[in-house]
Design a protein around this motif. Structure first.
Motif, PDB file in Angstrom:
ATOM      1  N   GLU A 113      -9.446   3.617   1.340  1.00  0.00           N
ATOM      2  CA  GLU A 113      -9.739   2.972   0.056  1.00  0.00           C
ATOM      3  C   GLU A 113      -8.951   1.662  -0.087  1.00  0.00           C
ATOM      4  N   GLN A 114      -7.677   1.713   0.284  1.00  0.00           N
ATOM      5  CA  GLN A 114      -6.837   0.514   0.216  1.00  0.00           C
ATOM      6  C   GLN A 114      -7.362  -0.593   1.126  1.00  0.00           C
ATOM      7  N   VAL A 139     -10.895  -7.555   0.812  1.00  0.00           N
ATOM      8  CA  VAL A 139     -11.703  -8.451  -0.030  1.00  0.00           C
ATOM      9  C   VAL A 139     -10.828  -9.604  -0.566  1.00  0.00           C
ATOM     10  N   GLN A 173       0.829  -1.211   0.000  1.00  0.00           N
ATOM     11  CA  GLN A 173       0.000   0.000   0.000  1.00  0.00           C
ATOM     12  C   GLN A 173       0.867   1.267   0.000  1.00  0.00           C
ATOM     13  N   ARG A 191     -10.330  -1.118   2.230  1.00  0.00           N
ATOM     14  CA  ARG A 191     -11.587  -1.715   1.737  1.00  0.00           C
ATOM     15  C   ARG A 191     -11.286  -2.749   0.651  1.00  0.00           C
ATOM     16  N   TRP A 192     -10.311  -2.457  -0.188  1.00  0.00           N
ATOM     17  CA  TRP A 192      -9.949  -3.394  -1.260  1.00  0.00           C
ATOM     18  C   TRP A 192      -9.159  -4.593  -0.718  1.00  0.00           C
ATOM     19  N   PHE A 193      -8.150  -4.333   0.089  1.00  0.00           N
ATOM     20  CA  PHE A 193      -7.334  -5.442   0.605  1.00  0.00           C
ATOM     21  C   PHE A 193      -8.143  -6.359   1.526  1.00  0.00           C
TER      22      PHE A 193
END
Ligand code: CA
Length: 359
Positions: free
Chosen positions: A339-340, A346, A121, A342-344
């Motif tokens: 934002e990172q 998943v 990140q 939330r993506w990581f």
């Protein structure tokens, strides 16, 4: 950002293909730089990044641009690297920007803050998320240009003589933990100590300190902490992906031929990747050796993690209220981080939760 822009920033792919014929070799000057590292040679993974940089720059310039690394204390003490680059005592440095929060608290974000970004990140923020540009504008005020220069990956939470089961167990605990991690731990009742690498073991052995953090299995094993403190906590939530940085005196940078600048940038990008890859290679077997030696791994209790996270963000908000530059960086960093995460949370976490063995 377009791919072309990234290549330009990372220094990849532009100079190497066409520029290094005999004409180039004749036309370009011989340049010798000194690079002051904040680290001892014994921390071979971290110190080694400066050697990776120097070797690659030399190879890319036909030996005409030579950078010689010096370990901490050879030219200046480790914590004076920023001053030395700023003042031109050396042309370049390799260091951790959170050593210099006394100059500006915001510099910690160029390295690590508690509950911050992981190595991947941090790279995403630096190369594609505006991080490099933000910090170039800050470092320019110090007459320095900076480049990401390595990452340890998530660190361990350190060595404890006694088990820590509750928040109350942290009260009055003397722990070697410098920088932003120490700030947050002090809000939980820990008494942070700042000790250089070589002074930690004797202090822990004598009981002058109750605990210490350092890096991770590979580096910690070498200092022998497991012989005097059996409980090894994780994760080092104050350093989820600390980035090292190369500093260059801005005037010296501007004097370099464009091709040498390109060589430096590509070599710095390689060193940035290489350090993390090496840590990921050497930490797993080191951890197994430590477990065989009787080390007891302990995960931080959720109560402590939650309290530390709250203390960290309370502190960031306080700093942001006091300082406009800090506020600008913190605001951008916080949005990027959310934002990172939330993506990581998943694909990465979904896979890792299933596939990685629980201890
Ligand atoms: Ca550490």
């Amino acid at each position: 950002m377009k791919r072309r822009d990234f290549l330009k920033k990372a220094g990849i792919g532009v100079a190497a293909s066409a520029a290094f014929g005999p004409v180039f070799a004749q036309a370009q000057p011989s340049i010798r730089w000194r690079l002051a590292s904040s680290f001892p040679k014994s921390l071979d993974t971290i110190y080694g990044a400066a050697e990776v940089l120097a070797e690659r720059v030399s190879a890319l310039t036909g030996g005409r641009f030579q950078i010689r690394p010096y370990q901490a204390g050879e030219i200046v003490p480790g914590l004076q690297v920023m001053d030395a680059v700023q003042q031109g005592t050396v042309e370049a440095g390799h260091t951790a920007s959170y050593y210099f929060v006394g100059k500006a608290q915001v510099l910690a974000f160029d390295c690590a803050v508690p509950f911050g970004l992981t190595a991947r990140q941090q790279n995403a923020w630096m190369y594609y998320g505006g991080g490099i540009e933000l910090f170039r504008s800050i470092f320019a005020d110090f007459g320095i240009i900076q480049f990401p220069g390595g990452n340890t990956g998530a660190q361990m939470g350190g060595w404890f003589r006694k088990e820590v089961k509750t928040l109350a167990d942290l009260k009055g605990l003397k722990m070697r933990i410098p920088g932003p991690g120490g700030q947050v731990m002090s809000r939980l009742g820990v008494v942070p100590q700042v000790l250089a690498g070589g002074d930690i073991y004797p202090a822990l052995e004598r009981g002058t300190i109750d605990a210490t953090e350092w890096v991770g299995p590979y580096d910690d094993e070498k200092l022998g902490f497991y012989k005097v403190a059996k409980y090894y906590y994780y994760p080092g939530f104050w350093e989820p992906g600390p980035q090292l940085s190369f500093y260059v005196n801005l005037k010296e940078w501007q004097k370099l031929p464009k091709e040498y600048q390109q060589a430096f940038e590509v070599a710095a990008a390689e060193a940035n990747l290489s350090m993390l890859a090496k840590y990921d290679r050497v930490n797993p077997p080191a951890l197994q050796r430590l477990i065989k030696a009787g080390v007891r791994l302990r995960k931080w209790p959720a109560e402590i993690m939650k309290a530390a996270q709250k203390a960290a963000f309370d502190w960031y908000e306080e700093e942001a209220a006091k300082d406009a530059t800090y506020r600008k960086v913190y605001t951008a960093w916080k949005a990027f981080r959310e934002e990172q995460y939330r993506w990581f949370g998943v694909a990465e976490l979904g896979y890792e939760t299933f596939a990685f063995p629980a201890l």
